[in-house]
Design a protein around this motif. Structure first.
Motif, short mmCIF file in Angstrom:
data_model
loop_
_atom_site.label_atom_id
_atom_site.label_comp_id
_atom_site.label_asym_id
_atom_site.label_seq_id
_atom_site.Cartn_x
_atom_site.Cartn_y
_atom_site.Cartn_z
N ARG A 62 -21.22 98.10 22.91
CA ARG A 62 -20.60 98.21 21.59
C ARG A 62 -19.37 99.08 21.69
NH1 ARG A 62 -23.94 101.34 17.30
NH2 ARG A 62 -22.04 100.99 16.11
N GLU A 94 -26.06 94.46 10.71
CA GLU A 94 -26.76 93.45 11.51
C GLU A 94 -27.67 94.10 12.56
OE1 GLU A 94 -23.85 89.73 11.96
OE2 GLU A 94 -22.93 91.60 12.64
N TRP A 137 -32.01 107.77 14.19
CA TRP A 137 -30.71 107.10 14.21
C TRP A 137 -30.91 105.79 13.45
CZ3 TRP A 137 -27.71 105.13 19.18
CH2 TRP A 137 -26.48 104.57 18.77
N PRO A 138 -30.50 105.75 12.16
CA PRO A 138 -30.72 104.54 11.37
C PRO A 138 -29.95 103.35 11.94
CG PRO A 138 -30.07 106.38 9.95
CD PRO A 138 -29.85 106.82 11.37
N SER A 191 -17.32 90.94 17.23
CA SER A 191 -18.68 90.96 17.77
C SER A 191 -19.16 89.57 18.10
CB SER A 191 -19.66 91.47 16.71
OG SER A 191 -19.38 92.76 16.34
N TRP A 245 -16.25 94.21 6.79
CA TRP A 245 -16.54 95.07 5.63
C TRP A 245 -15.28 95.34 4.82
CZ3 TRP A 245 -21.36 95.10 4.61
CH2 TRP A 245 -22.35 95.34 5.56
N HIS A 291 -18.89 89.43 13.07
CA HIS A 291 -18.52 90.74 12.53
C HIS A 291 -17.29 91.30 13.26
CE1 HIS A 291 -19.67 94.19 10.05
NE2 HIS A 291 -19.03 94.89 10.97
N TRP A 329 -25.15 109.31 5.94
CA TRP A 329 -25.88 110.09 6.97
C TRP A 329 -24.93 110.37 8.13
CZ3 TRP A 329 -26.04 107.69 11.70
CH2 TRP A 329 -25.93 106.29 11.71
N VAL A 366 -27.90 100.17 10.93
CA VAL A 366 -27.18 99.76 9.73
C VAL A 366 -26.52 98.40 9.97
CG1 VAL A 366 -25.32 100.35 8.12
CG2 VAL A 366 -26.73 102.16 9.10
N SER A 393 -16.90 100.96 14.36
CA SER A 393 -17.47 100.81 15.71
C SER A 393 -18.35 99.58 15.76
CB SER A 393 -18.30 102.05 16.06
OG SER A 393 -17.52 103.22 16.06
N VAL A 394 -17.80 98.43 16.18
CA VAL A 394 -18.61 97.22 16.13
C VAL A 394 -19.65 97.18 17.25
CG1 VAL A 394 -16.83 95.82 14.97
CG2 VAL A 394 -17.08 95.70 17.45
N TRP A 452 -22.22 94.91 19.75
CA TRP A 452 -22.15 93.66 20.54
C TRP A 452 -20.71 93.18 20.70
CZ3 TRP A 452 -24.89 93.16 15.67
CH2 TRP A 452 -26.15 93.74 15.72
N TYR A 487 -18.43 102.32 10.59
CA TYR A 487 -18.20 100.87 10.45
C TYR A 487 -16.99 100.42 11.27
CZ TYR A 487 -15.05 102.05 6.46
OH TYR A 487 -14.08 102.57 5.62
#
Ligand code: MTE
Ligand code: MO
Length: 341
Positions: free
Chosen positions: A145, A26, A21-22, A105, A174, A111, A73, A24, A156-157, A159, A154
């Motif tokens: 989160r 922060e 699970w990469p 966040s 973004w 973010h 991915w 991405v 799904s923020v 923190w 993206y």
């Protein structure tokens, strides 16, 4: 019902390596207060706040979803536990005029992202603290989160600290700084906002073949003669360079994430330190191409429709760089590198 895996992958997505699970974006929140709190404010009757323990005392919700990252991915069947956004909203009572919801966040750059309120509810957006039975780790957004099924990840923020109901949409980090599409539907490939280059601009660029330092999202540059193109540090995300002649092109330090180089001629081109996450090199000629220091997360080098790319002993790519590739891609690239050494 079990859907065959290939029908569950949106267009141009690849399965992340098994068990991977990469992380991405922060990697850390700005602070980790004890207790962690989350608030719902803005256009609501009753602004509310919960500590993590209070959240965990609400009716919990479990949902297994597929994660689709815009860098191509995907990770299927991830089970999240938390509380439905709807549960918090029921308590805060949005005003009739609230139409959007903004998520912020606790992170260094504050973010954020946003969604239409009705969509957030329909998609069963949730605040989560557990994944596959384990506490959510800090790099993945722990202690809590957002998880918004059915959108690129993206939306799904990590923190999550503040949820604000608003009347007019407020673009997220973004979406406003990097041209990410505000709708983010992976099945419609809403990755980036539309191309922003005029025909005149494009003609001038093609004449000079100098894109250095330029920022152009979604550039259409397919089937062109772009040999020796100068594009150092250019931002060319989501571009289409399919079947173009890019021999000895200089893309050092460029951002080429999600760009298509299908069947392009990249012999002798430099992608040194370029961001090529999610780029597609299927069927491309990569003899003598230099990938030193480039990140290959989500890249493809072969596909059934566009065929395998071609590498030779002069192709510069380290075995260590292939670790982030999807399984089938990694096997393909490693086979190429081995047969050339
Ligand atoms: N606070 C915060 N949330 C964020 C991001 C970020 O950079 N900061 N990146 C987004 C992006 S682009 C993705 S793909 C996912 C990545 O989540 P992961 O690192 O748990 O895979 O988080 C999203 N939420
Ligand atoms: Mo992402």
């Amino acid at each position: 019902m079990t859907v065959p895996q290939k029908d569950r992958l949106p267009p141009r997505q690849l399965l992340a390596a098994k068990g991977k699970w990469p992380v991405v974006g922060e990697r850390l929140p700005s602070d980790i207060p004890d207790p962690w709190t989350i608030s719902v404010s803005g256009d609501v009757q009753r602004p509310s706040q919960w500590t993590l323990a209070e959240l965990q005392g609400l009716p919990s919700f479990e949902q297994t979803i597929d994660i689709h990252c815009v860098t191509r991915w995907s990770k299927l069947d991830v089970c999240f536990t938390g509380v439905l956004l709807q549960t918090l909203l029921a308590q805060a009572e949005p005003d009739a005029q609230a139409r959007y919801i903004s998520f912020r966040s606790a992170s260094q750059r504050n973010h954020s992202t946003s969604l239409p309120l009705t969509e957030a509810i329909e998609l069963k957006a949730m605040v989560v603290w557990e994944v596959d039975g384990e506490a959510l780790s800090i790099p993945h957004g722990g202690p809590i989160r957002m998880v918004v099924p059915g959108k690129y990840f993206y939306k799904s923020v990590k923190w999550i600290r503040e949820i604000e109901l608003i009347y007019e949409d407020r673009l997220g980090f973004w979406e406003s700084n990097a041209g990410y599409h505000n709708q983010a539907d992976p099945w419609k490939q809403q990755r980036f906002a539309a191309a922003d280059v005029s025909r005149a601009q494009m003609r001038r660029l093609l004449e000079t073949r100098n894109f250095s330092g330029q920022s152009m999202l979604g550039l259409f540059a397919s089937q062109l003669d772009l040999a020796k193109l100068q594009a150092q540090n250019a931002i060319l995300r989501d571009g289409d360079f399919s079947e173009s002649d890019l021999r000895e092109a200089d893309f050092r330090g460029a951002n080429l994430s999600n760009s298509r180089f299908v069947r392009a001629d990249l012999r002798g081109a430099s992608l040194v330190q370029a961001d090529i996450e999610g780029a597609d090199f299927s069927g491309a000629d990569l003899r003598g191409t230099d990938f030193t220091g480039a990140s290959l997360l989500g890249c493809s080098f072969q596909s059934s429709s566009d065929g395998p790319s071609k590498m030779d002993a002069e192709t510069r790519l380290e075995i260590a760089q292939t670790k982030v590739l999807a399984d089938t891609e990694r096997e393909f690239v490693e086979r190429c590198l081995r047969s050339n050494s």
